[in-house]
Design an enzyme around this catalytic site. Structure first.
Site, short mmCIF file in Angstrom:
data_model
loop_
_atom_site.label_atom_id
_atom_site.label_comp_id
_atom_site.label_asym_id
_atom_site.label_seq_id
_atom_site.Cartn_x
_atom_site.Cartn_y
_atom_site.Cartn_z
N ASP A 458 63.96 63.34 -3.90
CA ASP A 458 64.82 64.17 -4.75
C ASP A 458 65.91 63.33 -5.41
O ASP A 458 66.17 62.18 -5.02
CB ASP A 458 65.43 65.29 -3.92
CG ASP A 458 65.62 66.57 -4.71
OD1 ASP A 458 65.68 66.51 -5.96
OD2 ASP A 458 65.71 67.65 -4.09
N ASP A 526 63.26 74.29 -10.03
CA ASP A 526 63.77 75.02 -8.87
C ASP A 526 63.58 76.52 -9.04
O ASP A 526 63.69 77.27 -8.06
CB ASP A 526 65.26 74.73 -8.68
CG ASP A 526 65.51 73.40 -7.99
OD1 ASP A 526 64.55 72.81 -7.47
OD2 ASP A 526 66.67 72.95 -7.98
#
Length: 708
Positions: A458, A526
């Site tokens: 990430d 997301d």
């Protein structure tokens, strides 16, 4: 295939359907000739013989015609190259030689030029791999001077320029968005002047993807000429598209967001830009996408064609930071019962990471949560028949961490300036070799110490305080950080070839051809709301294949806060358009929901080879509240995913006219046994039977025989 003509000063590169041609004048002006349907050398020579535009005091005969416009001389377009040394700017090059050789990936053309004032060597690279039409272009810049000569400052070093002829009108397509709403497709007329897209954030960005497409305004999904290009770079970038006064278009693109300086080259040093690839097709936007997908599956994405990505479960939405070994074991058993193939522990397993305020950078298992490390959990996950994965964010650090306390100088910062902390974290400077060495040691130890099969990598904040105190040319960090990332990922992949990597950046903040050369899939957004995702996935598919598009089924209402309630059916069919994942809290799902999910996972596994490796046809875009659909074709099988967003009274649901089928064959629906004729499916269409709001269906058809 590369052919040479024009007294060895003209080159034609040809693929399966298209050609690209350029030539060098007697004055060493490298001019673009053609980018379109296949042509012969004689055709290119005829184009080279045509007279150029007349010279006028306010216009340049080179603008819009040069293959790689540099700063200086009779040019007024945006330059692809700007160099400064000893106070002198601009470039005047002389042709040295052209070489065609087998690069191991197909024939490569290298054109070498030299600027004797700057001692600058410029090599333009062209490669079209066998069997395709994607032309890869990049540039190498080298300081050829002797020791003691002044360094060369690269103010701007683009990878390539793409030139298109005059048309009555041009239309530009590109992808835009924001966090939670990435990859939205915009298609607008290109007016005179410049359109600039890019990122100033240190990563690819949620706001734009480095891809554009240009057409004359008449192209559709399945017909018409389309020129498109994409940049393979995961840091700050810029693509500038200029429509000139005569109607011609030129696009330049490369690393960096401005012209304030990128790198210093000392004598003997060189810089190779990332690839800026281009593609021409006369089959519309759909054919362009299918060609891009095939090229990436064969040439870019690790693993090669035919490798399926597994169905995964990720624990984040179930646990967030409240992670424990026993809790993860319980979730793993529930996930295995659904047919999941990969179990991923997200944030919260390491250091003092009980919130987003601490622990980032300390990549050792939390001893209270995992007393014996990750090995016992990984072994149990493997015993359940699943692979085991973890989440990491190696480029970041919390101020409250052992790493930052030991090395505060390792973060990007400007002395005397206020420090910006997004998500309570700072950015490590991967341009520094000591930072990369530390991360290599910690991550290699982690991957060697437990049977880990998968890493979700990430990157949860942009560059803001991009300083490098003490470095002689600190702005080089914008490029060197990305090159350091590539080096680190490549080193880890080589040392741990059985580990797969996913690129994530708060969703779709780092998706590009550069990162895809080192990772197996990407986290698309997301936002996992299944209806919102249809538009995101539609834009994503313009360039990238389903094989890399991670898509999750999560709880309803969705955590993004739109309060929309959707069925498990709609959520699964939306996520089945890519690499299927599950991210909901399985402990809250009823037995009936888990049984339904088990059936959807089994269905996905049956259609997965077609979805992940088939040719994509976008049958109806998700641009309204009616019906949208995509189709995948691979060999004798085809899969259709259809979604009805909302139904209005009296409004018919149109049948879906399928593509890529044999009109002279029959196709059997593998769920119902119903047999359809290919010609009827292509002309009249497939009726979906969808009704109401947020309904969805999957159709899996297989060719049986030819119609008598």
């Amino acid at each position: 295939m590369i052919e040479i003509g024009g007294n060895d000063r003209l080159w034609v590169l040809s693929g399966r359907r298209g050609s690209y041609a350029l030539h060098l004048t007697d004055h060493d002006e490298l001019l673009h000739l053609h980018w379109g349907p296949r042509i012969a050398v004689a055709d290119a020579e005829a184009l080279a013989a045509e007279p150029g535009p007349p010279e006028r005091g306010f216009e340049s005969p080179l603008d819009g015609r040069e293959e790689f416009p540099v700063e200086g001389g009779p040019r007024f377009v945006r330059p692809a190259l700007s160099v400064r040394a000893a106070g002198v700017r601009g470039t005047e090059w002389r042709f040295q030689h052209g070489v065609v050789s087998d690069s191991g990936f197909g024939d490569e053309l290298r054109l070498r030029f030299h600027d004797p004032v700057h001692h600058l060597g410029i090599t333009l690279h062209y490669r079209m791999r066998d069997g395709g039409d994607v032309l890869e272009r990049w540039t190498t810049l080298a300081h050829t001077g002797a020791a003691g000569d002044d360094p060369l400052e690269l103010l701007r070093a683009d990878s390539a320029a793409w030139s298109l002829p005059a048309r009555d009108r041009w239309r530009l397509s590109h992808l835009y968005g924001r966090w939670g709403a990435e990859s939205r497709l915009a298609r607008t007329g290109l007016t005179p002047g410049e359109k600039v897209i890019g990122s100033r954030r240190g990563h690819t960005g949620h706001q734009h993807l480095p891809w554009i497409a240009l057409d004359g305004g008449e192209a559709t999904e399945e017909s018409g000429e389309v020129h498109s290009c994409a940049l393979a770079w995961s840091g700050s970038w810029r693509i500038a598209v200029q429509r000139l006064s005569d109607g011609a278009v030129q696009a330049v693109g490369g690393v960096g967001h401005d012209d304030a300086g990128q790198l210093l080259l000392a004598p003997g040093e060189s810089f190779t830009t990332p690839v800026f690839a281009g593609l021409w097709t006369d089959g519309g936007f759909g054919a362009a996408s299918r060609a891009w997908h095939a090229w990436q599956l064969a040439q870019v994405i690790p693993g090669g064609p035919g490798v399926d990505r597994p169905v995964l479960y990720n624990s984040w939405e179930a646990t967030e930071f409240e992670v424990s070994e026993e809790q993860q074991r319980s979730l793993a058993h529930l996930a295995a019962g659904l047919g999941v193939e990969l179990f991923v522990v997200d944030d919260g397993w390491f250091g003092a990471r009980t919130s987003d305020r601490a622990g980032l950078g300390d990549w050792t298992p939390n001893p209270d949560r995992f007393p014996q490390g990750l090995g016992p959990l990984a072994d149990e996950v493997h015993g359940l028949g699943m692979r085991f994965g973890i989440w990491v964010e190696p480029e970041m650090v919390n101020p409250d961490s052992d790493l930052y306390r030991a090395h505060p100088e390792w973060v990007q910062h400007h002395p005397g300036r206020a420090r910006t902390e997004f998500r309570n974290q700072l950015v490590l400077n991967l341009a520094r070799p000591d930072v990369r060495d530390h991360l290599w040691e910690r991550l290699d130890t982690l991957l060697s110490g437990a049977p880990i099969d998968y890493v979700k990598w990430d990157f949860n904040r942009s560059f803001s305080d991009a300083g490098w105190p003490g470095d002689a040319y600190p702005q080089r960090m914008w490029i060197e950080h990305v090159r350091g990332l590539y080096e680190l990922l490549g080193r880890l992949r080589a040392a741990h070839p059985g580990v797969a990597f996913e690129s994530c950046s708060g969703g779709g903040g780092r998706i590009d051809l550069g990162i895809l050369g080192l990772t197996d899939q990407v986290w698309t957004s997301d936002n996992t709301d299944p209806l919102d995702r249809l538009a995101i996935q539609h834009g994503f598919s313009q360039l990238h294949p389903a094989r890399v598009m991670a898509a999750w089924v999560t709880d309803s209402p969705n955590a993004m806060g739109n309060a929309r309630v959707s069925s498990l059916r709609f959520r699964f069919v939306s996520a089945m358009a890519g690499v299927l994942g599950i991210g909901g809290d399985l402990t809250r799902w009823s037995e009936a929901e888990r049984a339904e999910a088990r059936d959807w996972v089994a269905l996905y596994k049956r259609v997965r080879p077609v979805v992940q490796h088939g040719e994509l046809y976008r049958l109806r875009p998700p641009d309204g509240d009616g019906l949208s659909a995509v189709q995948y074709v691979r060999g004798e099988e085809t899969v259709v995913l259809a979604w009805l967003h909302a139904q209005h009274y009296g409004e018919p649901r149109p049948p879906l006219r399928l593509r890529g089928l044999d009109p002279g064959a029959r196709y059997e629906d593998l769920a119902t046994g119903e047999v359809h004729r290919g010609a009827v499916l292509g002309h009249r269409g497939l009726r979906t039977g969808l009704c109401g709001d947020l309904d969805a269906a999957v159709f899996h058809l297989r060719k049986t025989d030819r119609v008598g």
